[in-house]
Scaffold this motif. Structure first.
Motif: not given
Length: 358
Positions: A155-158, A187-188, A207-208
């Motif tokens: 998720r963070a990568f994409l 994400h963090g 972390d929004a």
């Protein structure tokens, strides 16, 4: 006319679903394998388990499925996932040249507003693995990326790839770029955020509540330096043709789609389709799931295609089209149509009936 909110809260039967078996170009695989090779990982290892030959890493315009690309990304992250901003590194390499007619249609758009509409209308031809939407409000343009359909491990990568890619495309639309007011990530925060400041020009918020890139809406109506109506309309038609070919169904999904469009007067429900195929609704759901889709996703495809046909070729009102497509109320249809086309039905129809520019 200002851009409307294209995200919207949709009813359960109109919920967005990403299709992991939709065919796309190998541009994303090309970028990911280059990142791997630069870090000492052979292309063969990066492609392991995807079913793709090593040659796919060299070609930018062949075709793969999103599921295959996801496997390649997971291989990269298994080795280098602890490197901060790896998604950013992928995103900044997604230039127009990687995206064929989709990229040219954006580049040839008259204004940024037009480019945003084109981008979202054919986003399945690009590099997003989730839902992109746009809203103009209080003098700000807000591009949002809904990553809830994206597996957590990537998720963070994409998300970073999409947001950085959007920023790079903005710079290529304008020679000086569109300044970002703020950028938020769900994400963090990584340990080092220096690369993020370099890419976006601002310090992101982590972390929004959602993923959002915000800029001054005054840029939306500035004329783009390479605007060309003929090139834009030609490439948009190519995008429509590409999507139509890539959405062609076979197997059980193909049979369901054929049954959905067979009767021009009514769209049957899942139970009726299952009966036609001599299976139970549960068995139909299982078989469609095995083919990487669902009855809801197929119904959404058919509704989109039929809505365009009815708006283009008939004088039916929005309410009549909504009823024809099985919506209980026109508002539900309008929300779904904004998701498909990036604009409400009346605007789509008006744009299609405008005389061609010369």
């Amino acid at each position: 006319m200002g851009l409307r909110n294209w995200s919207g809260v949709v009813e359960e039967d109109n919920a967005y679903m990403f299709e992991w078996d939709l065919v796309r170009t190998t541009s994303g695989v090309h970028v990911v394998t280059r990142l791997a090779e630069e870090r000492g990982m052979p292309a063969g290892e990066c492609l392991a388990g995807s079913g793709l030959p090593v040659g796919a890493a060299r070609e930018q315009y062949s075709e793969v499925t999103a599921r295959q690309e996801l496997t390649v990304i997971r291989n990269l992250l298994a080795r280098f996932g602890d490197q901060a901003g790896l998604g950013l590194e992928a995103g900044v390499r997604h230039h127009f040249s990687l995206h064929g007619p989709w990229g040219v249609a954006l580049l040839a758009s008259r204004t940024l507003r037009d480019a945003v509409q084109v981008a979202l209308r054919y986003v399945e031809l690009a590099f997003a693995f989730g839902e992109l939407s746009f809203e103009e409000t209080q003098g700000e343009g807000r591009l949002r990326f809904d990553d809830r359909e994206v597996p957590e491990d990537v998720r963070a990568f994409l998300t970073e790839r999409v947001m950085a890619g959007v920023q790079i495309i903005g710079r290529e639309l304008y020679s000086v770029g569109v300044p970002v007011l703020r950028v938020d990530f769900r994400h963090g925060a990584p340990v080092d955020i220096a690369r993020y400041r370099t890419v976006f020009g601002v310090e992101p918020t982590f972390d929004a509540p959602g993923n959002e890139l915000v800029f001054d809406a005054s840029h939306l109506d500035a004329v783009l330096p390479q605007a060309n109506e003929w090139a834009r309309s030609t490439c948009e038609q190519m995008c429509r043709d590409l999507l139509a070919r890539r959405r062609t169904r076979s197997g059980v999904a193909g049979s369901v789609r054929d049954l959905l469009v067979r009767n021009p007067g009514v769209l049957p429900d899942q139970s009726a389709i299952a009966a036609e195929l001599y299976v139970s609704p549960r068995t139909l759901s299982r078989r469609l799931n095995e083919e990487g889709t669902s009855f809801r996703a197929l119904l959404d495809e058919v509704r989109q295609a039929l809505s365009e046909e009815l708006l283009d070729r008939t004088d039916m009102t929005t309410e009549q089209v909504a009823a024809r497509l099985g919506y209980a109320e026109a508002a539900s249809f309008i929300r779904a149509f904004r998701r498909w086309q990036g604009c409400p039905p009346q605007e789509y129809r008006a744009r299609g009936r405008m005389p061609a520019l010369v």
